[in-house]
Scaffold this active site. Structure first.
Site, mmCIF file in Angstrom:
data_model
loop_
_atom_site.group_PDB
_atom_site.id
_atom_site.type_symbol
_atom_site.label_atom_id
_atom_site.label_comp_id
_atom_site.label_asym_id
_atom_site.label_seq_id
_atom_site.Cartn_x
_atom_site.Cartn_y
_atom_site.Cartn_z
ATOM 1 N N LYS A 272 0.852 -1.192 0.000
ATOM 2 C CA LYS A 272 0.000 0.000 0.000
ATOM 3 C C LYS A 272 0.880 1.231 0.000
ATOM 4 C CE LYS A 272 -4.496 0.640 -0.091
ATOM 5 N NZ LYS A 272 -5.420 -0.197 -0.860
ATOM 6 N N ASP B 285 -6.315 4.004 -5.595
ATOM 7 C CA ASP B 285 -6.992 3.917 -4.306
ATOM 8 C C ASP B 285 -7.731 5.242 -4.120
ATOM 9 O OD1 ASP B 285 -7.019 1.931 -1.918
ATOM 10 O OD2 ASP B 285 -6.728 3.851 -0.944
#
Length: 431
Positions: A117, A157
Site C-alpha cells: 500500500k 486507491d
C-alpha cells in the site's frame, strides 16, 4: 480529479489507529489457530516500509515537499500488490495496516500476491492538473527502486484513478527505457488496463452480498439498502444492487445525504454525478445525515467510505441484516462486537472488497501474456473467485460457530502460514 472519489475520501474519522487494530486482529486469529507466537511476529510488521520526499513546483513558484509512503507487508506468495492513496489524513500506520489487509485479501482468494500500500499526505483538491501530474510522477520516481511487476505492483486507491496511473506508468517506463505495462494496474485500457477493472470492487461487493442473502434466505428483489460513500466503490455497488432489484433508499457523501423510502433511480443518479456533482445534491429525496442513515431499518448497509465509521457510538443504532464492508477497516473492534451481539451478518472487508485486487491480478496476468480478455470473461472469473472465497469463509464460520471476521482472518493466516512453512521460515506445519 473525480469529485466522487474526493467525496468518498472525506467521510472519515481517524480516532483509532488502524495498525493497532489489525495487529490485535492478527494476534487473536493466531491464538485461535493455536499457532506459535512466531507467526504473529512475522505477520505484524511489514517486511519493508519506504518514506520519501515528493517535491512539487507549484504554479505560484513555491516548492512544496510532500511526504509519501510505501509499505510492503509480505511477499511469501508473490510480489506485493496494493493501491496508492492521495489524502491529507494519510499516516504511516494507516499505510502499514492497509498493506496487511491486502495480504489477507490475496490469501483468502488464493492469489499469488502479497500485500502492499502507498500514500501521499496531500489534499488533491489544492492542486491543479499540472501539479497533480508532477506529484504523481515524482512519487513514482522516488519509489522506483522497490517497485516493478515482480516486486511490488501499485494500483489506484482513494483520490487516484486511471489517469494518475497512466502518468505513473509513463514515468516508470521513461526511467526503464522500455514499456513495462505490468508495473501497475488500474491504468487506462489503451496502455494495458483490464476490462472490468473500474467496476471490479463494487461488483465483488455485490457478489458477496448476494451470497450472504442466500445464506440468510433474504429475497434481494424485496430488499432495501443504504450506502455510505458514493465514490467509485459506492456508486458501482449501488448500480449492481439496483440491477438485482434491491431498493437503494439512502446514500451519504462528504457533503450530506439523501433518503427516499421509494428508493432512487440509480441510473439517473449515476448520470447526475457523472459531471462531478455530489450525490447529496440530488433533488429527488429528503436530506439525511450519516448517523440517521445508520439507524434506518434497511436490509443491507454498505460502508463504502474509509476507516473507523462504525464505532461504539454508531453501531448500536444499526438495524440492517447484512453489513457489507466495501471500505477498508470501516468497523472498529468495539463496533464489531456490538454488531455481533445484535445478530448482524458482517461481510468483512478483507473478503467483501477483494474484487479490486482480484481484477488487478487479472490485469497483471494479461500484461504478462500480452493477451487481453473480454469484459464478460473478466467478470465471470471475478464471480468465481468471490463466490469461492465467500463459501470458504462461511464454511469456517459454520464449522467453528465464530464471527465472519474471525473466519476470514483464520483462513488468510492459515494460507500464509502454509507458505511460510514451505519456504522454511517456520517449522510448524498448519495443514
Amino acid at each position: 480529479m473525480n469529485e466522487q472519489n474526493k467525496a468518498e475520501a472525506d467521510i472519515t474519522t481517524h480516532d483509532q489507529n488502524p495498525y493497532e487494530i489489525v495487529k490485535d486482529l492478527l494476534k487473536e486469529a493466531v491464538s485461535s489457530l493455536e499457532l506459535s507466537e512466531n507467526v504473529y511476529h512475522i505477520l505484524k510488521k511489514p517486511m519493508r516500509v519506504f518514506e520519501v520526499a515528493v517535491p512539487v513546483r507549484m504554479d505560484n513558484g513555491e516548492l512544496r515537499n510532500f511526504t509519501g509512503y510505501r509499505s510492503q507487508h509480505s511477499d511469501v506468495l508473490g510480489p506485493t500488490k496494493g493501491g496508492i492513496r492521495f489524502h491529507p489524513s494519510v499516516t504511516l500506520d494507516e499505510v502499514k495496516a492497509l498493506s496487511i489487509w491486502m495480504s489477507m485479501k490475496s490469501a483468502i482468494l488464493d492469489l499469488p500476491l502479497g500485500g502492499g500500500k502507498g500514500g501521499i499526505i496531500v489534499d488533491p483538491k489544492e492542486l491543479n492538473e499540472r501539479e497533480l501530474e508532477e506529484l504523481s510522477r515524482n512519487y513514482i520516481r522516488s519509489i522506483t527502486p522497490i517497485i516493478g511487476p515482480q516486486k511490488d505492483i501499485p494500483a489506484p486507491d482513494v483520490n487516484t484513478n486511471p489517469q494518475i496511473m497512466g502518468w505513473m506508468l509513463d514515468e516508470f517506463d521513461k526511467l526503464r527505457g522500455y514499456n513495462v505495462p505490468g508495473m501497475l494496474t488500474g491504468k487506462p485500457l489503451i496502455v494495458g488496463g483490464s476490462q472490468g477493472r473500474i467496476a471490479a470492487t463494487g461488483r465483488g461487493v455485490v457478489f458477496t452480498i448476494r451470497e450472504a442473502a442466500k445464506a440468510l434466505d433474504l429475497d434481494l428483489s424485496k430488499a432495501t439498502a443504504a450506502i455510505q460513500g458514493f465514490g467509485n466503490v459506492g456508486s458501482m455497488t449501488a448500480k449492481f444492487l439496483h440491477e438485482l432489484g434491491v431498493k437503494v433508499v439512502a446514500i451519504t457523501d462528504a457533503n450530506g445525504g439523501i433518503h427516499s423510502d421509494e428508493g432512487f433511480d440509480i441510473p439517473e443518479l449515476l448520470e447526475f454525478v457523472k459531471d462531478g456533482k455530489n450525490a447529496s445534491d440530488f433533488s429527488k429525496g429528503d436530506t439525511i445525515t450519516n448517523e440517521e442513515m445508520f439507524g434506518l431499518p434497511v436490509d443491507i448497509l454498505v460502508p463504502a467510505a474509509i476507516e473507523n465509521q462504525i464505532t461504539a457510538k454508531t453501531a448500536p443504532s444499526i438495524k440492517a441484516k447484512i453489513l457489507a464492508e466495501a471500505a477498508n477497516g470501516p468497523t472498529t473492534p468495539e463496533g464489531d462486537k456490538i454488531l455481533e451481539d445484535n445478530g448482524i451478518f458482517v461481510i468483512p472487508d478483507i473478503l467483501c472488497n477483494a474484487g479490486g485486487v482480484t481484477v488487478s491480478y487479472f490485469e497483471w496476468v494479461q500484461n504478462s501474456m500480452n493477451y487481453y480478455w473480454k469484459e464478460d470473461e473478466v467478470n465471470t472469473k471475478l464471480e468465481e473467485k468471490m463466490v469461492t472465497g465467500f463459501d470458504r469463509i462461511y464454511s469456517i464460520r459454520q464449522e467453528k460457530k465464530c464471527r465472519m471476521r474471525e473466519a476470514a482472518y483464520s483462513a488468510a493466516i492459515k494460507h500464509l502460514v502454509k507458505a511460510f512453512h514451505a519456504r522454511g521460515w517456520i517449522k510448524e506445519d498448519p495443514s
